[in-house]
Design an enzyme around this catalytic site. Structure first.
Site, short mmCIF file in Angstrom:
data_model
loop_
_atom_site.label_atom_id
_atom_site.label_comp_id
_atom_site.label_asym_id
_atom_site.label_seq_id
_atom_site.Cartn_x
_atom_site.Cartn_y
_atom_site.Cartn_z
N HIS A 163 0.89 -1.19 0.00
CA HIS A 163 0.00 0.00 0.00
C HIS A 163 0.92 1.23 0.00
O HIS A 163 1.79 1.35 -0.86
CB HIS A 163 -0.92 -0.12 1.21
CG HIS A 163 -2.09 0.82 1.26
ND1 HIS A 163 -2.42 1.67 0.26
CD2 HIS A 163 -3.03 1.03 2.24
CE1 HIS A 163 -3.50 2.37 0.59
NE2 HIS A 163 -3.89 2.00 1.80
N HIS B 76 -2.06 -2.08 -9.89
CA HIS B 76 -3.11 -1.52 -9.03
C HIS B 76 -4.34 -2.40 -9.10
O HIS B 76 -4.65 -2.93 -10.17
CB HIS B 76 -3.46 -0.08 -9.48
CG HIS B 76 -4.12 0.70 -8.41
ND1 HIS B 76 -5.47 0.62 -8.17
CD2 HIS B 76 -3.61 1.53 -7.47
CE1 HIS B 76 -5.76 1.39 -7.14
NE2 HIS B 76 -4.65 1.95 -6.70
N ASP C 106 2.85 5.66 -6.53
CA ASP C 106 4.08 5.55 -5.74
C ASP C 106 5.34 5.45 -6.58
O ASP C 106 6.45 5.53 -6.05
CB ASP C 106 4.01 4.32 -4.83
CG ASP C 106 2.98 4.51 -3.73
OD1 ASP C 106 2.90 5.63 -3.22
OD2 ASP C 106 2.26 3.55 -3.41
N1 CMC Z 1 5.21 -6.63 -10.30
C1 CMC Z 1 5.14 -7.84 -10.90
N2 CMC Z 1 4.00 -8.53 -11.01
C2 CMC Z 1 2.89 -8.01 -10.49
C3 CMC Z 1 2.88 -6.74 -9.86
C4 CMC Z 1 4.10 -6.06 -9.78
N3 CMC Z 1 4.15 -4.86 -9.20
N4 CMC Z 1 1.63 -6.47 -9.44
C5 CMC Z 1 0.87 -7.51 -9.78
N5 CMC Z 1 1.64 -8.44 -10.43
C6 CMC Z 1 1.17 -9.71 -11.03
C7 CMC Z 1 0.83 -10.72 -9.95
O1 CMC Z 1 1.93 -11.50 -9.60
C8 CMC Z 1 -0.26 -11.49 -10.64
O2 CMC Z 1 0.36 -12.36 -11.58
P1 CMC Z 1 -0.26 -13.83 -11.87
O3 CMC Z 1 -1.60 -13.58 -12.49
O4 CMC Z 1 0.71 -14.47 -12.78
O5 CMC Z 1 -0.36 -14.50 -10.53
C9 CMC Z 1 -1.02 -10.45 -11.45
O6 CMC Z 1 -0.05 -9.43 -11.70
C10 CMC Z 1 -2.22 -9.85 -10.73
O7 CMC Z 1 -1.75 -9.27 -9.49
P2 CMC Z 1 -2.55 -9.33 -8.13
O8 CMC Z 1 -1.57 -9.53 -7.02
O9 CMC Z 1 -3.70 -10.28 -8.21
O10 CMC Z 1 -3.14 -7.87 -8.07
P3 CMC Z 1 -3.82 -7.18 -6.82
O11 CMC Z 1 -4.92 -6.33 -7.33
O12 CMC Z 1 -4.17 -8.16 -5.75
O13 CMC Z 1 -2.62 -6.28 -6.23
C11 CMC Z 1 -1.12 -4.50 -5.90
C12 CMC Z 1 -2.47 -4.92 -6.47
C13 CMC Z 1 -0.99 -2.99 -5.98
C14 CMC Z 1 -1.05 -4.91 -4.41
C15 CMC Z 1 0.02 -5.19 -6.70
O14 CMC Z 1 -0.04 -4.77 -8.05
C16 CMC Z 1 1.39 -4.91 -6.11
O15 CMC Z 1 1.81 -5.62 -5.19
N6 CMC Z 1 2.13 -3.88 -6.62
C17 CMC Z 1 3.43 -3.52 -6.06
C18 CMC Z 1 3.25 -2.71 -4.79
C19 CMC Z 1 2.75 -1.31 -5.08
O16 CMC Z 1 3.26 -0.60 -5.93
N7 CMC Z 1 1.74 -0.88 -4.28
C20 CMC Z 1 1.19 0.48 -4.38
C21 CMC Z 1 -0.21 0.45 -4.90
S1 CMC Z 1 -0.86 2.06 -5.36
C22 CMC Z 1 -0.86 3.05 -3.98
C23 CMC Z 1 -1.49 2.48 -2.77
O17 CMC Z 1 -2.40 1.67 -2.79
O18 CMC Z 1 -1.04 2.87 -1.72
#
Ligand code: CMC
Length: 437
Positions: free
Chosen positions: A268, A307, A363
């Site tokens: 987050h 996201h 971010d």
């Molecule tokens: N790098 C590489 N792969 C990723 C990333 C990433 N940053 N984000 C998602 N994926 C992949 C994930 O591994 C999954 O792949 P697969 O389908 O093969 O298993 C697919 O994309 C879908 O991801 P998810 O984890 O189901 O997506 P989510 O909606 O649950 O998570 C998220 C969203 C923001 C937590 C995630 O994208 C992430 O961890 N990003 C990196 C951390 C980040 O930048 N967070 C800040 C978010 S924006 C500001 C805020 O909220 O504060």
């Protein structure tokens, strides 16, 4: 006319149900009438991490993730960032309309009047180790404010609520600046109420021996815009925590402490700090392709990418690029920007990221700007939390006024043992217990 009913045939019983749709959603409680027999509890919905569950109705923030749209109270984020200052936008988010000049003057005066923190709160902060993480200090101090203002527990009195809003929005920059100065071993700087919200924050961060602090106007405006971009983001993890804790009628100080704790995690608001660590680890542009390959091979995530809602682009990331230009003009270019731009370029051409619709989020670039302004990475999430206080308070207030809301208490699908007898300790077989037999 559209038929607003959903027909469900239960193949277990051949019973047919018509479930009304409410704003295109099924009310989960309507599923409970679907039973296999009279003793049956009824059908529940199972949705870990709320992937497809609306937990509330809200009139605060609108996001269209497929089209990269973000609006506060109907106003596009781009217009708000261009035409308003942070406290105007805070007023809009909390009260639903942009203030006129008289309302704004009164609002600013109220917030400014509450920037000081109690000397006891200052002493509390002094107790932290010099290397304590600023976010840990920030979260704990928010919770500690609850002990200074016990009347804040009266959450059903609108006047009391409003006073705590003034206090929280007024004091968070002061607390944030104190955590920063504490980690550097510098004496604390008291608020200067002649300055604007962001200028005063900069004064409390960076004033040394000069009698009056004069903020760089471009940096103050860039910080103000960053605050606008971070002010609310509908039902994100920390807003959900604010609502959940607030639903027990806990006071707003402990609620915001809980929300800030949720924000601190690397998935987050903690992601901005992680982005900088990642750019440091990559070190130079030529190492970007190898780093991307590592991520694709499953070693970690590309921080600042992806996201839950935005699947096209994050509109905040675009405005942040504008803020970066303003800041770098004043501070000189942060060399990490070149690595970040290369990372974005390579990732956006890569099938892995294209297929999963992963784009830079808010971010990705904010940390590079904050670093150029002189902040250490550990402060980045605190900088996110200052404006997000406004969003948390708006979500909390809306929740308290919503007759549909009750104490947040989800159901579970129990997967543990059926009932069993307790065996006296001397008769317990350790190996059987470990093997689960
Ligand atoms: N790098 C590489 N792969 C990723 C990333 C990433 N940053 N984000 C998602 N994926 C992949 C994930 O591994 C999954 O792949 P697969 O389908 O093969 O298993 C697919 O994309 C879908 O991801 P998810 O984890 O189901 O997506 P989510 O909606 O649950 O998570 C998220 C969203 C923001 C937590 C995630 O994208 C992430 O961890 N990003 C990196 C951390 C980040 O930048 N967070 C800040 C978010 S924006 C500001 C805020 O909220 O504060």
């Amino acid at each position: 006319m559209k038929n607003e009913l959903l027909g469900i045939l239960d193949k277990r019983t051949e019973a047919y149900y018509e479930i009304p749709l409410y704003k295109d959603a099924v009310r989960a409680m309507d599923l409970r009438q679907i039973k296999a027999g009279s003793a049956d509890f009824g059908v529940m919905s199972y949705d870990p991490a709320f992937l497809n569950t609306a937990s509330c109705q809200s009139a605060i923030t609108f996001i269209d993730g497929d089209n990269g749209i973000l609006r506060y109270r109907g106003y596009p984020i781009e217009q708000l960032a261009e035409k308003c200052n942070f406290l105007e936008v805070a007023y809009l988010i909390l009260f639903g309309e942009l203030p006129n000049q008289t309302e704004l003057n009164d609002w600013v005066a109220q917030i400014t009047h509450h920037t000081m923190i109690h000397e006891k709160t200052k002493k509390f902060l002094e107790g932290f180790s010099h290397d304590a993480h600023p976010m840990g200090m920030f979260i704990s101090t928010l919770a500690a404010l609850s002990t200074i203002y016990p009347e804040s527990r009266n959450v059903h009195d609108p006047e009391v609520r409003r006073l705590q809003m003034y206090r929280l929005i007024g004091k968070v920059p002061t607390i944030a600046a104190y955590t920063y100065r504490h980690s550097l071993g510098y004496p604390y700087v008291y608020p200067d109420n002649e300055l604007s919200y962001t200028e005063n924050f900069m004064n409390m961060l960076w004033r040394m021996v000069e009698p009056k602090y004069h903020a760089n106007a471009a940096l103050a405006r860039a910080l103000d815009v960053l605050f606008i971009l971070h002010a609310d983001h509908e039902q994100n993890c920390s807003a959900n925590v604010m609502r959940a804790v607030g639903s027990s009628q806990a006071d707003p100080f402990v609620c915001t402490a809980a929300a800030a704790a949720a924000l601190s995690g690397p998935l987050h608001g903690g992601a901005n700090e992680e982005v900088l660590k990642m750019l440091d680890e990559i070190g130079s542009k030529d190492r970007v392709p190898a780093y991307i390959e590592r991520i694709k091979a499953g070693h970690g995530k590309l921080m600042g990418f992806g996201h839950r809602i935005y699947k096209n682009y994050d509109p905040r990331a675009r405005i942040i690029k504008w803020a970066a230009d303003q800041v770098f003009e004043a501070t000189g270019r942060n060399p990490k920007l070149d690595i970040a731009l290369e990372l974005e370029r390579v990732a956006l051409e890569d099938e892995y990221f294209i297929k999963r619709k992963l784009y830079p989020n808010v971010d990705f670039y904010s940390g590079i700007i904050y670093q150029a302004m002189g902040f250490k990475p550990e402060m980045f999430t605190v900088l996110f939390a200052i404006p997000r206080i406004v969003g948390w308070l708006a979500q909390w207030q809306e929740m308290l006024d919503d007759p549909d809301q009750k104490i947040a208490r989800p159901r579970q699908i129990y997967t543990g043992h059926d009932v069993r007898e307790v065996v006296p300790i001397e008769k317990r077989d350790l190996s059987a217990a470990l093997s689960g037999v």
